[in-house]
Design a protein around this motif. Structure first.
Motif, PDB file in Angstrom:
ATOM      1  N   ASP A  42      46.641  30.677  48.396  1.00 30.64           N
ATOM      2  CA  ASP A  42      46.968  31.987  47.648  1.00 30.64           C
ATOM      3  C   ASP A  42      45.830  32.677  47.469  1.00 30.64           C
ATOM      4  N   PRO A  43      45.710  33.967  47.149  1.00 31.69           N
ATOM      5  CA  PRO A  43      44.545  34.825  46.992  1.00 31.69           C
ATOM      6  C   PRO A  43      43.820  34.271  45.585  1.00 31.69           C
ATOM      7  N   GLN A  44      42.359  34.190  45.622  1.00 30.38           N
ATOM      8  CA  GLN A  44      41.763  33.672  44.634  1.00 30.38           C
ATOM      9  C   GLN A  44      40.168  34.576  44.551  1.00 30.38           C
ATOM     10  N   VAL A 143      38.663  40.039  52.867  1.00 30.54           N
ATOM     11  CA  VAL A 143      38.145  40.143  51.592  1.00 30.54           C
ATOM     12  C   VAL A 143      38.465  41.414  51.066  1.00 30.54           C
ATOM     13  N   SER A 144      39.013  41.380  49.681  1.00 24.49           N
ATOM     14  CA  SER A 144      39.233  42.608  49.055  1.00 24.49           C
ATOM     15  C   SER A 144      38.269  42.809  47.619  1.00 24.49           C
ATOM     16  N   ALA A 145      38.428  43.803  47.150  1.00 25.32           N
ATOM     17  CA  ALA A 145      37.659  44.014  45.920  1.00 25.32           C
ATOM     18  C   ALA A 145      36.262  43.287  45.838  1.00 25.32           C
ATOM     19  N   LEU A 146      35.328  43.867  46.986  1.00 23.57           N
ATOM     20  CA  LEU A 146      34.008  43.456  47.009  1.00 23.57           C
ATOM     21  C   LEU A 146      33.044  44.173  46.189  1.00 23.57           C
ATOM     22  N   SER A 147      32.369  43.538  45.509  1.00 22.14           N
ATOM     23  CA  SER A 147      31.296  44.418  44.638  1.00 22.14           C
ATOM     24  C   SER A 147      30.143  43.879  44.487  1.00 22.14           C
ATOM     25  N   THR A 247      30.815  39.551  44.447  1.00 25.54           N
ATOM     26  CA  THR A 247      32.084  39.033  43.960  1.00 25.54           C
ATOM     27  C   THR A 247      33.259  39.888  44.773  1.00 25.54           C
ATOM     28  N   PHE A 248      34.589  38.954  44.870  1.00 27.52           N
ATOM     29  CA  PHE A 248      35.273  39.412  45.892  1.00 27.52           C
ATOM     30  C   PHE A 248      36.487  38.484  45.967  1.00 27.52           C
ATOM     31  N   THR A 249      37.826  39.184  46.488  1.00 27.62           N
ATOM     32  CA  THR A 249      38.922  38.292  46.499  1.00 27.62           C
ATOM     33  C   THR A 249      39.276  37.961  47.912  1.00 27.62           C
ATOM     34  N   ALA A 250      39.695  36.800  48.079  1.00 27.84           N
ATOM     35  CA  ALA A 250      40.297  36.406  49.494  1.00 27.84           C
ATOM     36  C   ALA A 250      41.459  35.557  49.424  1.00 27.84           C
TER      37      ALA A 250
END
Length: 253
Positions: A42-44, A143-147, A247-250
């Motif tokens: 799942d995404p984390q 990845v998503s929401a990379l900052s 930081t990111f989501t994947a």
């Protein structure tokens, strides 16, 4: 003629049978559905913490390929992910000093007492964007929401930092003394080109927030890479910036 007693007995038996039929209990066979545990796929959330995340820098400034690799773990037991930082050079640019290594300096950009950063260091002999260092950042999965924050964008007698991105970030937040939009190749008075420092010359400290630009990519199912392009628009000389924690989501696998 039916006697009153016979009538009473017959009615009572019908009522009894009818009542018995409606009073038979129904036994439910429905069992409670089991709860489903979260899958490690799942995404984390992931974080490259330059103070703790395992990171292997390039073997030398001239190593080819010139690649540093971070191995970052997810928040919910998913598979670790490799994130690579690959340096290529254009024109007369060269890598300098501690390029693609993690500095021991703390509180970079005023981002927190323990915040450390990955150094991007260059030098060149001609002041055009053809003489640049490009850092290609590649993620092991989409990845998503990379900052992250670019720190220490500044200028002095022998350098004037220019930082751009491909693709352009989804959003950015600049310090008041930073201009530009991160667009490669546009050096104009309207500040629609690369990020650049607009404060007084003389350089700023690595712990100052005056040269910060926070970059955000929304990312998505096909977003696995981006490029940071760095060059000098001042008198030729060595220059450097720092990259904060990522930081990111994947998905976990």
């Amino acid at each position: 003629m039916t006697s009153p007693d016979a009538t009473h007995v017959s009615t009572s038996r019908r009522s009894l049978v009818r009542g018995a039929a409606w009073s038979v209990p129904t036994i439910s066979m429905v069992a409670a559905a089991p709860a489903f545990a979260a899958s490690p796929c799942d995404p984390q959330t992931y974080r490259i913490d330059w103070g703790t995340t395992p990171y292997t820098p390039p073997g030398s400034l001239t190593a080819s390929p010139n690649v540093g690799t971070a191995v970052v773990a997810g928040s919910a037991g998913g598979q670790s992910m490799n994130v690579t930082f690959a340096s290529t050079l254009g024109g007369t640019a060269t890598r300098y000093d501690a390029n693609l290594t993690v500095l021991s300096t703390l509180n970079i950009g005023g981002l927190g007492a323990n915040e450390r950063g990955l150094a991007v260091r260059s030098t060149n002999t001609s002041l055009v964007n053809a003489n640049r260092q490009t850092i290609t950042v590649t993620f092991g999965r989409a990845v998503s929401a990379l900052s992250f924050t670019v720190v220490d964008v500044d200028l002095a007698a022998n350098f004037a930092d220019r930082v751009s991105f491909s693709p352009l970030p989804t959003r950015y937040t600049r310090a008041a003394t930073v201009a530009g939009v991160g667009n490669f190749g546009l050096e104009t008075t309207t500040n629609d080109g690369a990020f650049r420092y607009t404060g007084p010359s003389g350089g700023i400290d690595d712990t100052s927030a005056a040269g910060n630009v926070t970059i955000t990519y929304d990312g998505g199912p096909s977003f696995t890479s981006f490029q940071l392009i760095y060059w000098n628009a001042g008198t030729p000389g060595p220059q450097g910036i720092l990259l904060s924690d990522f930081t990111f989501t994947a998905n976990g696998c």
